[in-house]
Design a protein around this motif. Structure first.
Motif: not given
Length: 130
Positions: A33-42, A44-50
Motif C-alpha cells: 500500500x502506498x500513500x501521498x502525504x503533504x506538509x505545509x509550512x509550519x 504537521x504532516x497531512x495524509x492526502x491519498x492512499x
C-alpha cells in the motif's frame, strides 16, 4: 536500498493542475500500500491519498476527494498523484510513503499514523498562488 523519489512539483495558479510522480526502487512495489502525504509550512504532516497494491480501492482525504486522483504503475514502479482545481491551501511539500507491511490491503480509509509507514521520499514542492 529502498528509495522513493518524487518529482513534478511546480508553481501554478489557483485552478491549475499538476501531476506528481514517485519513482520507487529497492523493493517490490506491487506488494505495498502506498500513500501521498503533504506538509505545509509550519504545519504537521497531512495524509492526502492512499492506494492498494493492485490499484483498488483508493482513498482520499476530505480536502483531496473529487480533485485529486492517485494511481500506480507497478511494472514501472511509479506512484502518481494527479491534482486538479488546485487551491492556495494545497501549497506544501508532497511526499510519497510506503506502508510498513507487505501484503496489507486496506478496505477503509486509513487513520493516518506516521509509524505505519516505513519509508518516505524527500518530497516535491507544490506552490499554488491565488
Amino acid at each position: 536500498q529502498v528509495q522513493l523519489v518524487e518529482s513534478g512539483g511546480d508553481s501554478v495558479q489557483a485552478g491549475g493542475s499538476l501531476r506528481l510522480s514517485c519513482a520507487a526502487s529497492g523493493f517490490v512495489m506491487s506488494n505495498y500500500f502506498m500513500s501521498w502525504v503533504r506538509q505545509a509550512p509550519g504545519k504537521g504532516i497531512e495524509w492526502v491519498s492512499g492506494i492498494n497494491q493492485n490499484g483498488e480501492p483508493t482513498f482520499y482525504s476530505d480536502s483531496a476527494d473529487g480533485r485529486f486522483t492517485i494511481s500506480r504503475d507497478n511494472t514501472g514502479k511509479i506512484l502518481y498523484l494527479d491534482m486538479n482545481k488546485l487551491k492556495p491551501e494545497d501549497t506544501a511539500v508532497y511526499l510519497c510513503a510506503r506502508y510498513k507491511w507487505s501484503g496489507a490491503t486496506l478496505t477503509t480509509r486509513p487513520v493516518f499514523r506516521e509509524s505505519d509507514y516505513a519509508y518516505w521520499g524527500q518530497g516535491t514542492q507544490v506552490t499554488v498562488s491565488a
